[in-house]
Design an enzyme around this catalytic site. Structure first.
Site, PDB file in Angstrom:
ATOM      1  N   HIS A 202     -28.647   6.749  17.028  1.00 21.14           N
ATOM      2  CA  HIS A 202     -27.007   6.646  16.908  1.00 21.14           C
ATOM      3  C   HIS A 202     -26.328   5.855  15.839  1.00 21.14           C
ATOM      4  CE1 HIS A 202     -28.333   2.526  18.222  1.00 21.14           C
ATOM      5  NE2 HIS A 202     -27.035   2.127  17.517  1.00 21.14           N
TER       6      HIS A 202
HETATM    7  C1  UD1 Z   1     -21.868   0.539  18.238  1.00 22.30           C
HETATM    8  C2  UD1 Z   1     -22.185  -0.652  17.016  1.00 22.30           C
HETATM    9  C3  UD1 Z   1     -23.406  -0.432  16.646  1.00 22.30           C
HETATM   10  C4  UD1 Z   1     -24.443  -0.574  17.995  1.00 22.30           C
HETATM   11  C5  UD1 Z   1     -24.042   0.516  18.804  1.00 22.30           C
HETATM   12  C6  UD1 Z   1     -24.828   0.286  20.036  1.00 22.30           C
HETATM   13  C7  UD1 Z   1     -20.196  -0.903  15.539  1.00 22.30           C
HETATM   14  C8  UD1 Z   1     -19.843  -0.689  14.263  1.00 22.30           C
HETATM   15  N1  UD1 Z   1     -21.166  -0.242  15.809  1.00 22.30           N
HETATM   16  O1  UD1 Z   1     -21.930   2.027  17.456  1.00 22.30           O
HETATM   17  O2  UD1 Z   1     -23.859  -1.517  15.732  1.00 22.30           O
HETATM   18  O3  UD1 Z   1     -25.773  -0.324  17.342  1.00 22.30           O
HETATM   19  O4  UD1 Z   1     -22.702   0.351  19.175  1.00 22.30           O
HETATM   20  O5  UD1 Z   1     -25.075   1.389  20.953  1.00 22.30           O
HETATM   21  O6  UD1 Z   1     -19.704  -1.759  16.283  1.00 22.30           O
HETATM   22  N2  UD1 Z   1     -18.441   6.664  22.873  1.00 22.30           N
HETATM   23  C9  UD1 Z   1     -18.284   7.332  23.944  1.00 22.30           C
HETATM   24  N3  UD1 Z   1     -18.659   6.454  24.936  1.00 22.30           N
HETATM   25  C10 UD1 Z   1     -18.791   5.487  24.994  1.00 22.30           C
HETATM   26  C11 UD1 Z   1     -19.079   4.613  23.640  1.00 22.30           C
HETATM   27  C12 UD1 Z   1     -18.948   5.537  22.534  1.00 22.30           C
HETATM   28  O7  UD1 Z   1     -17.898   8.503  23.835  1.00 22.30           O
HETATM   29  O8  UD1 Z   1     -19.103   4.496  26.115  1.00 22.30           O
HETATM   30  C13 UD1 Z   1     -18.446   7.689  21.493  1.00 22.30           C
HETATM   31  C14 UD1 Z   1     -16.742   7.610  21.152  1.00 22.30           C
HETATM   32  O9  UD1 Z   1     -16.751   8.858  20.433  1.00 22.30           O
HETATM   33  C15 UD1 Z   1     -16.888   6.650  20.024  1.00 22.30           C
HETATM   34  C16 UD1 Z   1     -18.252   6.774  19.379  1.00 22.30           C
HETATM   35  O10 UD1 Z   1     -19.207   7.127  20.532  1.00 22.30           O
HETATM   36  O11 UD1 Z   1     -15.987   6.869  19.161  1.00 22.30           O
HETATM   37  C17 UD1 Z   1     -18.881   5.639  18.544  1.00 22.30           C
HETATM   38  O12 UD1 Z   1     -18.712   4.460  19.296  1.00 22.30           O
HETATM   39  P1  UD1 Z   1     -18.388   2.980  18.583  1.00 22.30           P
HETATM   40  O13 UD1 Z   1     -18.586   2.017  19.385  1.00 22.30           O
HETATM   41  O14 UD1 Z   1     -17.507   3.135  17.660  1.00 22.30           O
HETATM   42  O15 UD1 Z   1     -20.031   3.043  17.685  1.00 22.30           O
HETATM   43  P2  UD1 Z   1     -21.519   3.156  18.211  1.00 22.30           P
HETATM   44  O16 UD1 Z   1     -22.007   4.395  17.297  1.00 22.30           O
HETATM   45  O17 UD1 Z   1     -21.704   3.272  19.690  1.00 22.30           O
HETATM   46  N1  UDP Z   2     -30.787   1.065  26.037  1.00 22.92           N
HETATM   47  C1  UDP Z   2     -30.446   1.605  27.309  1.00 22.92           C
HETATM   48  N2  UDP Z   2     -30.314   3.027  27.553  1.00 22.92           N
HETATM   49  C2  UDP Z   2     -30.482   3.947  26.649  1.00 22.92           C
HETATM   50  C3  UDP Z   2     -30.675   3.578  25.230  1.00 22.92           C
HETATM   51  C4  UDP Z   2     -30.592   2.094  25.186  1.00 22.92           C
HETATM   52  O1  UDP Z   2     -30.489   0.745  28.236  1.00 22.92           O
HETATM   53  O2  UDP Z   2     -30.310   5.069  27.021  1.00 22.92           O
HETATM   54  C5  UDP Z   2     -30.895  -0.267  25.905  1.00 22.92           C
HETATM   55  C6  UDP Z   2     -31.994  -0.538  25.099  1.00 22.92           C
HETATM   56  O3  UDP Z   2     -33.238  -0.899  25.957  1.00 22.92           O
HETATM   57  C7  UDP Z   2     -31.563  -1.860  24.435  1.00 22.92           C
HETATM   58  C8  UDP Z   2     -30.235  -1.585  24.190  1.00 22.92           C
HETATM   59  O4  UDP Z   2     -29.761  -0.764  24.816  1.00 22.92           O
HETATM   60  O5  UDP Z   2     -31.680  -2.873  25.266  1.00 22.92           O
HETATM   61  C9  UDP Z   2     -30.005  -1.469  22.604  1.00 22.92           C
HETATM   62  O6  UDP Z   2     -28.690  -0.829  22.316  1.00 22.92           O
HETATM   63  P1  UDP Z   2     -28.568  -0.019  21.232  1.00 22.92           P
HETATM   64  O7  UDP Z   2     -29.601   0.798  20.823  1.00 22.92           O
HETATM   65  O8  UDP Z   2     -27.369   0.887  21.626  1.00 22.92           O
HETATM   66  O9  UDP Z   2     -27.929  -0.816  20.197  1.00 22.92           O
HETATM   67  P2  UDP Z   2     -28.605  -1.582  18.883  1.00 22.92           P
HETATM   68  O10 UDP Z   2     -29.625  -2.504  19.384  1.00 22.92           O
HETATM   69  O11 UDP Z   2     -29.163  -0.612  17.737  1.00 22.92           O
HETATM   70  O12 UDP Z   2     -27.381  -2.404  18.338  1.00 22.92           O
END
Ligand code: UD1
Ligand code: UDP
Length: 349
Positions: A202
């Site tokens: 991601h």
């Molecule tokens: C965010 C965090 C990242 C973390 C990740 C965990 C920042 C800058 N990034 O990245 O550090 O590792 O979360 O997963 O804060 N979206 C949906 N549904 C949701 C959530 C997101 O559709 O429930 C889509 C939306 O289009 C959104 C995009 O994902 O714009 C990105 O979501 P965003 O929270 O901006 O960044 P992540 O890539 O999730």
């Molecule tokens: N995770 C989850 N379901 C998924 C993917 C990740 O429960 O489909 C959990 C994972 O086990 C961990 C946390 O989400 O505890 C990590 O989050 P993510 O990878 O989104 O973010 P990051 O750690 O890179 O910030």
């Protein structure tokens, strides 16, 4: 006041909120910024992990970094003024972390940061900017390791508020491991336990660059093992937009809850990921991790030989998966012994 917003923060807050309740003496106000909002990215964690229900959900997700962080900042300021918390507690490195810390700092409310001192030294990562700023704003810094403390020292953060407590995600792994649940659809996949790659992707630098994403998917395809990829909504959207081909050995599924993720981590042959949390969980479950990044904050795992950085190089990805699938790892305790959340609660009290 705990400020959370994204999936990894729910996992960390689950461990710490439980410890706060056990220790006693706290009135925790849970605030969800709404950064993650799909049921399988948010509410499932609150339900399955028994996290206190948010008293506020600000509903601020999506959009650019400035817009998201700015809107969260504005609303968090309002909530802090309404509730007058003694302390604001933030986790990790997302936009919600920075917004929470900045809102509190401007109102002179003390800040505690769990997962302080982590650095990738790559300022192109939005998370690196969030971490550096949050650490510099915080009064109490919970560092998982001595390396993290040293990183803080190198930036001139040497005050007595730094506590090396271990990693609260290990506490979560230990507590929820016994409740891990096989996904109901897993037996229908014709994938054998201990014979598949568990993959998550991601990170912005991977999914927003179609050529990098293509090279990662090619490496996974060439590894010639079944790959299960619970796909982040961001990644699903990018694959669809750029019409990238996904290999026949790669099974996409919706994001899973923590209990199912824990089961998949415990039952895979090897993990391939660009997630911070999943790198550590691979290690907690005794699996090798092939990290789809050029650097990592969790440097101890690379030194231990259980984590290898392969970037988006297809051949390195393929070779690392083939070499590491099903290979045992040597147990060690680089992130503490699972008492980090209790230590956080004691310090806060
Ligand atoms: C965010 C965090 C990242 C973390 C990740 C965990 C920042 C800058 N990034 O990245 O550090 O590792 O979360 O997963 O804060 N979206 C949906 N549904 C949701 C959530 C997101 O559709 O429930 C889509 C939306 O289009 C959104 C995009 O994902 O714009 C990105 O979501 P965003 O929270 O901006 O960044 P992540 O890539 O999730
Ligand atoms: N995770 C989850 N379901 C998924 C993917 C990740 O429960 O489909 C959990 C994972 O086990 C961990 C946390 O989400 O505890 C990590 O989050 P993510 O990878 O989104 O973010 P990051 O750690 O890179 O910030």
């Amino acid at each position: 006041m705990t400020v959370v917003g994204a999936r990894p923060q729910f996992v960390k807050a689950a461990a710490v909120s439980r410890a706060l309740a056990r220790t006693g003496g706290f009135d925790e106000i849970m605030v969800h910024t709404g950064q993650h909002y799909d049921d399988n990215m948010s509410s499932i964690f609150f339900e399955e992990m028994e996290i206190p229900r948010p008293r506020y959900n600000l509903g601020i997700g999506g959009g650019g970094h400035g817009a998201m962080t700015g809107r969260q900042l504005e609303q968090l300021e309002r909530v802090i003024l309404e509730q007058h918390p003694d302390l604001v507690l933030v986790y990790g490195d997302t936009n919600s972390t920075l917004a929470g810390a900045l809102a509190a700092a401007k109102l002179h409310v003390p800040i505690a940061h769990v997962e302080a001192g982590l650095r990738s030294y790559n300022r192109r990562m939005p998370e690196e900017i969030n971490r550096v700023l949050t650490d510099h704003l915080s009064d109490i810094l919970f560092a998982p390791t001595e390396t993290a403390r040293q990183n803080l020292r190198l930036e001139g953060i040497t005050h007595e508020g730094i506590h090396v407590v271990g990693d609260v995600m290990y506490d979560a792994t230990i507590f929820y491991r016994e409740r891990a649940r096989e996904p109901s659809w897993f037996p229908d996949l014709s994938i054998e336990r201990e014979a598949f790659v568990l993959c998550t992707i991601h990170r912005a630098e991977n999914v927003d660059d179609p050529s990098r994403l293509q090279r990662i998917l090619s490496g996974l395809r060439d590894a010639d093992l079944p790959v299960l990829l619970p796909i982040h909504p961001r990644t699903r959207a990018r694959i669809a937009e750029s019409m990238i081909e996904v290999g026949a050995n790669i099974v996409l599924c919706d994001p899973v809850g923590y209990l199912e993720m824990t089961w998949l981590e415990a039952n895979c042959a090897v993990v391939a990921t660009d997630s911070g949390g999943v790198q550590k969980e691979a290690y907690f479950h005794g699996k090798h991790c092939v990290t789809l990044r050029d650097e990592t904050e969790w440097v101890e795992l690379v030194s231990l030989g259980v984590n290898v950085l392969v970037g988006a190089d297809s051949e390195k990805i393929r070779a690392a998966i083939v070499a590491r699938a099903g290979k045992p790892t040597v147990p060690s305790v680089v992130y503490g012994r699972g008492h980090a959340a209790g230590k956080v609660a004691e310090v806060l009290l």
